[in-house]
Design a protein around this motif. Structure first.
Motif, mmCIF file in Angstrom:
data_model
loop_
_atom_site.group_PDB
_atom_site.id
_atom_site.type_symbol
_atom_site.label_atom_id
_atom_site.label_comp_id
_atom_site.label_asym_id
_atom_site.label_seq_id
_atom_site.Cartn_x
_atom_site.Cartn_y
_atom_site.Cartn_z
ATOM 1 N N ALA A 244 -0.766 3.902 11.623
ATOM 2 C CA ALA A 244 -0.423 2.798 10.729
ATOM 3 C C ALA A 244 -0.024 1.562 11.522
ATOM 4 C CB ALA A 244 0.705 3.212 9.788
ATOM 5 N N ASP B 112 -6.448 0.266 6.229
ATOM 6 C CA ASP B 112 -6.726 1.703 6.255
ATOM 7 C C ASP B 112 -6.050 2.321 7.467
ATOM 8 O OD1 ASP B 112 -7.701 4.261 6.186
ATOM 9 O OD2 ASP B 112 -9.808 3.706 6.539
ATOM 10 N N ILE B 113 -4.948 3.026 7.240
ATOM 11 C CA ILE B 113 -4.201 3.591 8.371
ATOM 12 C C ILE B 113 -4.905 4.790 8.994
ATOM 13 C CG2 ILE B 113 -2.040 2.806 7.356
ATOM 14 C CD1 ILE B 113 -1.392 5.786 6.781
ATOM 15 N N THR B 114 -5.983 5.267 8.390
ATOM 16 C CA THR B 114 -6.745 6.370 8.986
ATOM 17 C C THR B 114 -7.901 5.843 9.829
ATOM 18 O OG1 THR B 114 -8.286 6.618 7.123
ATOM 19 C CG2 THR B 114 -6.197 7.807 6.991
ATOM 20 N N HIS C 174 0.858 -1.193 0.000
ATOM 21 C CA HIS C 174 0.000 0.000 0.000
ATOM 22 C C HIS C 174 0.895 1.244 0.000
ATOM 23 C CE1 HIS C 174 -2.664 -3.199 1.484
ATOM 24 N NE2 HIS C 174 -3.658 -2.476 0.993
ATOM 25 N N LYS D 126 0.784 4.338 -1.174
ATOM 26 C CA LYS D 126 0.282 5.664 -0.825
ATOM 27 C C LYS D 126 0.121 5.803 0.689
ATOM 28 C CE LYS D 126 -2.112 6.631 -5.180
ATOM 29 N NZ LYS D 126 -3.433 6.943 -5.825
ATOM 30 N N GLN D 127 -0.399 4.771 1.319
ATOM 31 C CA GLN D 127 -0.553 4.827 2.775
ATOM 32 C C GLN D 127 0.804 4.792 3.463
ATOM 33 O OE1 GLN D 127 -4.002 2.920 4.638
ATOM 34 N NE2 GLN D 127 -4.386 1.863 2.704
#
Length: 396
Positions: A270, A327-329, A253, A255-256
């Motif tokens: 993350a 999803d790190i958010t 991933h 972008k993350q």
């Protein structure tokens, strides 16, 4: 459940796929929060499948390692080393021992102490990275980075000197090959005797480590050694596995990963998402009911085996939106990877620092790091119990 023993769903030891719960486990999770199952050992037990119920049961002192007849207790797997963890100790005495152990060790992993450890962890990671990079690409991240980092940090904290770590690894490796209760007991005695000898040395040459602090508290060598060995078994393989899986997730991933590297707060999130998503089921802790328990719509009888899976409930759609998405958010992120309640991992703050430091420094120094083979092929290399890799080939 009304199913006959032959109709019980059978759990296997197949490694889970990344970010994908197996159809069997997903079906059980949808069926009920606590399901009667057949274990890989062929015995019957109860599997906790959902987040809310597992969180509740991790506070319940009616589940533990005590069983009135350990030799005939139901097993999750047939393993002579794990069999030694089943005890016929009185349940109340077992609870007192568990509480006392946590009382002794928890202060050594306080927020202040862990913050003080951070520079040492960073130095360990940088030194391991220097050696790993110097060997050139491609490399085995599991054996060349994750394992050395986790082992060095843990040994430094426990108080095992560098010149003794080779012998320690030999003893630990021997334990993994033992195939009978008698050989396991011999291996355990050898390991305990080795650590007891180190504890004796700490009395003459104290340091800033756990064995020294326990010894200064008046505990005898025979009491300190099992505590130190317990920390080794609890904190080594599990941290290595999450490090490896986290690298796979972040490498997949980009972008993350870039967002996490650009903002320390994002990297903190993350790490939590890696902890949640690293395994999609199979992180089993076997326990036994010490009395009849009514919960989750079933009656668990005294002596019944119950399986606490710390990873499957992290993919419960009742607790997480789109749990099979990395999803790190994600917020909140109430994963149960470190358990909860009376079973919460006391080393969790340290593990978080290790993961944060390794991910940050690895991808900063090797921004082009990538897997040397498809992620889906890595699962073929995973172990039977830990779910970790035997190798993690990467290049850059």
């Amino acid at each position: 459940m009304t199913a006959s023993p032959r109709e019980l769903p059978s759990l296997g030891l197949e490694p889970p796929e990344f970010l994908r719960v197996s159809p069997l486990l997903r079906g059980l999770q949808e069926q009920a929060p606590i399901c009667r199952v057949r274990t890989p050992a062929g015995d019957e037990g109860w599997l906790v499948t959902r987040h809310a119920e597992l969180k509740e049961l991790l506070h319940d002192e009616r589940f533990g390692r005590s069983h009135p007849d350990p030799a005939n207790a139901a097993r999750y797997v047939r393993n002579p080393f794990l069999d030694l963890m089943i005890t016929d100790t009185d349940a109340d005495a077992g609870r007192r021992t568990h509480t006392e152990t946590r009382r002794l060790l928890t202060p050594m992993f306080s927020a202040r102490r862990v913050r003080e450890m951070a520079p040492k962890v960073e130095a360990v990671v940088e030194a391991a990275l220097d050696e790993f990079i110097a060997q050139g690409a491609p490399g085995d991240l599991h054996g060349g980075l994750s394992t050395p980092v986790a082992l060095t940090v843990l040994c430094d904290i426990i108080g095992i000197p560098p010149h003794s770590r080779g012998e320690l690894m030999t003893l630990l490796a021997r334990m993994a090959l033992l195939d009978s209760r008698e050989s396991v007991e011999r291996g355990q005695r050898d390991l305990f005797a080795f650590v007891e000898g180190l504890v004796g040395q700490k009395r003459a040459e104290p340091g800033e480590d756990i064995m020294t602090r326990l010894s200064e508290g008046g505990l005898p060598e025979a009491r300190v050694a099992p505590l130190a060995v317990g920390l080794l078994f609890a904190g080594l393989d599990s941290v290595v596995t999450i490090m490896d899986h986290g690298v796979v997730l972040l490498a997949g991933h980009p972008k993350q990963r870039a967002a996490a590297l650009a903002d320390p707060a994002a990297m903190t999130h993350a790490v939590e998402e890696v902890l949640r998503a690293a395994k999609a089921g199979g992180s089993i802790l076997p326990r036994y009911a010490t009395e009849d328990v009514e919960t989750g719509g079933v009656t668990i009888r005294a002596g019944d085996l119950i399986l606490f899976d710390y990873s499957l409930p992290n993919f419960d759609e009742r607790a997480f939106d789109a749990p099979e998405r990395f999803d790190i958010t994600r917020a909140p992120n109430p994963h149960l990877t470190f358990a909860h309640g009376i079973w919460h991992c006391i080393g969790a703050p340290l593990a978080r620092i290790e993961l944060n430091t390794l991910f940050t420094r690895l991808f900063t120094r090797l921004p082009g790091l990538r897997l040397a083979l498809p992620a889906d092929d890595l699962r073929l290399l995973e172990g039977q119990l830990s779910g970790g890799f035997t190798k993690l080939p990467v290049t850059w």
